[in-house]
Motif scaffolding. Sequence first.
Motif, PDB file in Angstrom:
ATOM      1  N   THR A  44       0.835  -1.215   0.000  1.00 52.72           N
ATOM      2  CA  THR A  44       0.000   0.000   0.000  1.00 52.72           C
ATOM      3  C   THR A  44       0.861   1.254   0.000  1.00 52.72           C
ATOM      4  O   THR A  44       0.477   2.286  -0.574  1.00 52.72           O
ATOM      5  CB  THR A  44      -0.938   0.013   1.219  1.00 52.72           C
ATOM      6  N   SER A  45       2.016   1.188   0.645  1.00 54.07           N
ATOM      7  CA  SER A  45       2.930   2.342   0.610  1.00 54.07           C
ATOM      8  C   SER A  45       3.490   2.541  -0.787  1.00 54.07           C
ATOM      9  O   SER A  45       3.626   3.672  -1.266  1.00 54.07           O
ATOM     10  CB  SER A  45       4.069   2.119   1.608  1.00 54.07           C
ATOM     11  N   ALA A  46       3.786   1.436  -1.462  1.00 57.73           N
ATOM     12  CA  ALA A  46       4.340   1.538  -2.807  1.00 57.73           C
ATOM     13  C   ALA A  46       3.327   2.118  -3.791  1.00 57.73           C
ATOM     14  O   ALA A  46       3.686   2.915  -4.671  1.00 57.73           O
ATOM     15  CB  ALA A  46       4.799   0.161  -3.282  1.00 57.73           C
ATOM     16  N   TYR A  47       2.067   1.734  -3.658  1.00 55.10           N
ATOM     17  CA  TYR A  47       1.036   2.212  -4.581  1.00 55.10           C
ATOM     18  C   TYR A  47       0.360   3.488  -4.088  1.00 55.10           C
ATOM     19  O   TYR A  47      -0.395   4.111  -4.843  1.00 55.10           O
ATOM     20  CB  TYR A  47      -0.021   1.125  -4.794  1.00 55.10           C
ATOM     21  N   GLY A  48       0.580   3.847  -2.836  1.00 53.00           N
ATOM     22  CA  GLY A  48      -0.038   5.046  -2.300  1.00 53.00           C
ATOM     23  C   GLY A  48      -1.539   4.945  -2.173  1.00 53.00           C
ATOM     24  O   GLY A  48      -2.247   5.956  -2.322  1.00 53.00           O
ATOM     25  N   THR A  49      -2.067   3.764  -1.921  1.00 54.00           N
ATOM     26  CA  THR A  49      -3.519   3.609  -1.802  1.00 54.00           C
ATOM     27  C   THR A  49      -4.010   4.248  -0.508  1.00 54.00           C
ATOM     28  O   THR A  49      -3.352   4.165   0.531  1.00 54.00           O
ATOM     29  CB  THR A  49      -3.900   2.116  -1.809  1.00 54.00           C
ATOM     30  N   PRO A  50      -5.167   4.873  -0.532  1.00 54.80           N
ATOM     31  CA  PRO A  50      -5.698   5.509   0.685  1.00 54.80           C
ATOM     32  C   PRO A  50      -6.207   4.450   1.660  1.00 54.80           C
ATOM     33  O   PRO A  50      -6.425   3.294   1.306  1.00 54.80           O
ATOM     34  CB  PRO A  50      -6.843   6.378   0.155  1.00 54.80           C
ATOM     35  N   GLU A  51      -6.419   4.878   2.903  1.00 54.32           N
ATOM     36  CA  GLU A  51      -6.943   4.011   3.960  1.00 54.32           C
ATOM     37  C   GLU A  51      -6.134   2.717   4.072  1.00 54.32           C
ATOM     38  O   GLU A  51      -6.675   1.615   4.169  1.00 54.32           O
ATOM     39  CB  GLU A  51      -8.422   3.692   3.735  1.00 54.32           C
ATOM     40  N   ALA A  52      -4.809   2.852   4.077  1.00 53.45           N
ATOM     41  CA  ALA A  52      -3.938   1.671   4.182  1.00 53.45           C
ATOM     42  C   ALA A  52      -4.132   0.954   5.509  1.00 53.45           C
ATOM     43  O   ALA A  52      -3.923  -0.263   5.606  1.00 53.45           O
ATOM     44  CB  ALA A  52      -2.479   2.092   4.020  1.00 53.45           C
ATOM     45  N   ALA A  53      -4.523   1.695   6.539  1.00 52.33           N
ATOM     46  CA  ALA A  53      -4.750   1.064   7.842  1.00 52.33           C
ATOM     47  C   ALA A  53      -5.884   0.056   7.766  1.00 52.33           C
ATOM     48  O   ALA A  53      -5.820  -1.027   8.373  1.00 52.33           O
ATOM     49  CB  ALA A  53      -5.061   2.127   8.894  1.00 52.33           C
ATOM     50  N   ILE A  54      -6.954   0.368   7.013  1.00 50.36           N
ATOM     51  CA  ILE A  54      -8.067  -0.562   6.869  1.00 50.36           C
ATOM     52  C   ILE A  54      -7.641  -1.772   6.048  1.00 50.36           C
ATOM     53  O   ILE A  54      -8.089  -2.905   6.294  1.00 50.36           O
ATOM     54  CB  ILE A  54      -9.283   0.148   6.237  1.00 50.36           C
ATOM     55  N   SER A  55      -6.769  -1.566   5.074  1.00 49.65           N
ATOM     56  CA  SER A  55      -6.245  -2.704   4.315  1.00 49.65           C
ATOM     57  C   SER A  55      -5.517  -3.681   5.230  1.00 49.65           C
ATOM     58  O   SER A  55      -5.705  -4.901   5.141  1.00 49.65           O
ATOM     59  CB  SER A  55      -5.291  -2.211   3.223  1.00 49.65           C
ATOM     60  N   PHE A 462      -3.340   0.211  14.030  1.00 51.19           N
ATOM     61  CA  PHE A 462      -3.077   0.510  12.622  1.00 51.19           C
ATOM     62  C   PHE A 462      -3.519   1.922  12.255  1.00 51.19           C
ATOM     63  O   PHE A 462      -2.844   2.618  11.492  1.00 51.19           O
ATOM     64  CB  PHE A 462      -3.795  -0.506  11.722  1.00 51.19           C
ATOM     65  N   LEU A 463      -4.661   2.356  12.776  1.00 48.57           N
ATOM     66  CA  LEU A 463      -5.124   3.708  12.480  1.00 48.57           C
ATOM     67  C   LEU A 463      -4.158   4.765  13.001  1.00 48.57           C
ATOM     68  O   LEU A 463      -4.062   5.864  12.443  1.00 48.57           O
ATOM     69  CB  LEU A 463      -6.517   3.928  13.083  1.00 48.57           C
ATOM     70  N   CYS A 464      -3.440   4.437  14.079  1.00 50.63           N
ATOM     71  CA  CYS A 464      -2.478   5.395  14.628  1.00 50.63           C
ATOM     72  C   CYS A 464      -1.168   5.414  13.844  1.00 50.63           C
ATOM     73  O   CYS A 464      -0.648   6.485  13.518  1.00 50.63           O
ATOM     74  CB  CYS A 464      -2.191   5.060  16.092  1.00 50.63           C
ATOM     75  N   VAL A 465      -0.616   4.246  13.533  1.00 49.01           N
ATOM     76  CA  VAL A 465       0.744   4.194  12.991  1.00 49.01           C
ATOM     77  C   VAL A 465       0.790   4.195  11.466  1.00 49.01           C
ATOM     78  O   VAL A 465       1.806   4.570  10.875  1.00 49.01           O
ATOM     79  CB  VAL A 465       1.513   2.967  13.530  1.00 49.01           C
ATOM     80  N   ILE A 466      -0.297   3.762  10.800  1.00 52.09           N
ATOM     81  CA  ILE A 466      -0.296   3.751   9.331  1.00 52.09           C
ATOM     82  C   ILE A 466      -1.097   4.968   8.871  1.00 52.09           C
ATOM     83  O   ILE A 466      -2.318   4.925   8.720  1.00 52.09           O
ATOM     84  CB  ILE A 466      -0.898   2.448   8.774  1.00 52.09           C
ATOM     85  N   GLN A 467      -0.417   6.042   8.625  1.00 53.18           N
ATOM     86  CA  GLN A 467      -1.071   7.300   8.278  1.00 53.18           C
ATOM     87  C   GLN A 467      -0.871   7.689   6.826  1.00 53.18           C
ATOM     88  O   GLN A 467      -1.333   8.738   6.388  1.00 53.18           O
ATOM     89  CB  GLN A 467      -0.565   8.413   9.184  1.00 53.18           C
TER      90      GLN A 467
END
Length: 669
Positions: A44-55, A462-467
């Motif tokens: 998700t970081s590589a593709y820049g997808t939003p809401e990575a925490a939910i992923s 995840f919601l805290c650390v994956i922003q």
Amino acid sequence: MVQPAADFGRPGAAALLKLLAPYPGRAAMAWRVALICALTALVTSAYGTPEAAISAYAVFFLNRPDRLTSALLSVAMLLLVTVLLGLVLIVAICVLDDPVWRVASIALLSIGLLFVTSASKLRPVGAIVAMIVGFALDKLGSVPFGEVATRALLYVWLMVAIPIGIAICVNLILAPSPRRLACRELAKRLRLAARSLNDPNAARDGLAACLRQGDAQIGTWLKLSVVEGSSVRADAGALKQAVSSTLAILVAADLAAHEPSGRLPAAFSAPIIETLEEMADMLDAGGYPVDIELDLPADSNLTPLMRIAVASLRDAIVGFAAVESEAAPAQSPPRRGGFFLPDAFTNPDHIRYAFKTTVAAMFCYLLYSQLDWPGIHTCFITVYMVSLGTTAETVEKLTLRIAGCLIGALLGTAAIVYVMPGLTSVGELMGVVLIGAWLSAWVAFGSPRISYAGFQIAFAFFLCVIQGAAPGFDLTLARDRTIGILLGNVVVYLVFTRVWPVSIAVRIDATLAALQQQWMRLTALGQTTTRRAQAASAMAQYGALAQDLALAHYEPSWVRPAPQWIAERQRTLAELGALEGPMFLLAERSTGDAAIGAWLRRLTGAASPEPTEVGQTIRPNPDRKDATTDALTAAVRVALINLGNARLIKLKHGSSGGATKEQNTHEPT
């Protein structure tokens, strides 16, 4: 196998620590889930997808102990999400330009999907489906219609597809096969039986837990192993018989270990223990034992209960994997219903559940929209995650989720303050996600009594650390998301305890009646594997019913049934638990033993035509000829009946002595 009434309350600190203790496969499952979460953070970081925490959080819903179920579940979820997003696109074309119609469509779709969730077999994932549809429509409302909205839907699909693809790959490589898990579980049970014969106190809890788990999961693994190819049909039939034999071994070992007059001398227990350990080793190696020889001394000097235990253990061990002859036609299992539950369109609780959950979700949606505070949008998501059919389940889940949210938020905030400022790469972020996911998975994939807390720990962490696509340090974001989770929990509590509250009492009475009918039907089953499967199902049902009684304590006072009502059901359930062993062993030796029906009728308050009243010692009648004396000597049958009666006496009078003191009055036969 008797459950004291004191065990039905909320777990204390010692019990909670025990629920966190390791068991075979728990660490492997936690590491597998943590690895998938870390890889999801990377992609998700590589593709820049939003809401990575939910992923990353979606990973927790995609994994099961075996690789085949995990892969099938992942594929099914991907297809379902694809169809749902197509539905969202169609609805969005019609309502996206009008905020009123958009809100109305979210509410109507939520009610419809939640009704199907409550009234059908979609129950495990239906609430998540409703949340995805509502969340997608909400997000589309914040972008202009056209190419941007279409791209937004694509990102929502990727948000789910990325963890699904990674989960399938990792599970196919690392997850064990269904046969491996089935054999490992059988080996564990055999070792528990051996340990209980050697040291009853050391294995008491483990033995009871195995009996309460039932055999359904092992049977499912064996069926999947044939589909997967890790077992041929002949092996699956032998292993199915091994499951049946293992249940008989556990019940006999429980009798021999925990009844003073049934405890076996070393001359009998030693060879049985050695044989069970050897059988467990074969199962751990992936095979199963056949042509088992068990040499035991003559049992003429044993008490009746000892003879019952020895005979049951010997028969189950020697015929451990010998497939039962089909001379007698097998009892066909009850036909399963269709997609919808039998009461789907007659029980008002289904539509009420859908309406209550939607009201709570829409309140949260309108609240953060009107406050222009999108950071607390997690309250909308939380409503769907927390709501359940009964008030007791909802409040218990809510309690666990609040505790998990606070723990996850604390861990996430500590990571933002002390760890994240020192991170310089996505690889280091993966390490943080790996650690947090492992801790969460350890709780989430343990006991059902605390698993919801593990899911919430992961969600908040995840919601805290994956922003975003890189390490984030925004404490405001973590604060808002935590506030949203807590707000969603509070709203659900207020709605579900004040609007059409559904007490768990109705389900308890229905389940208790069904449990008694299960044991009654047991007396009519002649085929061994079918009868034992029925007994295993009844024992597992006992465990579920005990859990429901424990959940009743979570209901608020205006919903919870009276203490006397709870005490009566606890007593009836404890009496059933006391009779499980004697009823099983009587049914093993004689089809249709009247004593079983007499016990069950007594529990329901009906008159008992048999002379098995509590406290009455049964003496063999040499002139009586019935079905029981054809398969069992009078002394052995009498010992089992007196064992059941003695256990009922102990429950009735609260005696602190042994349950079977009067058994010692019988002379060895």
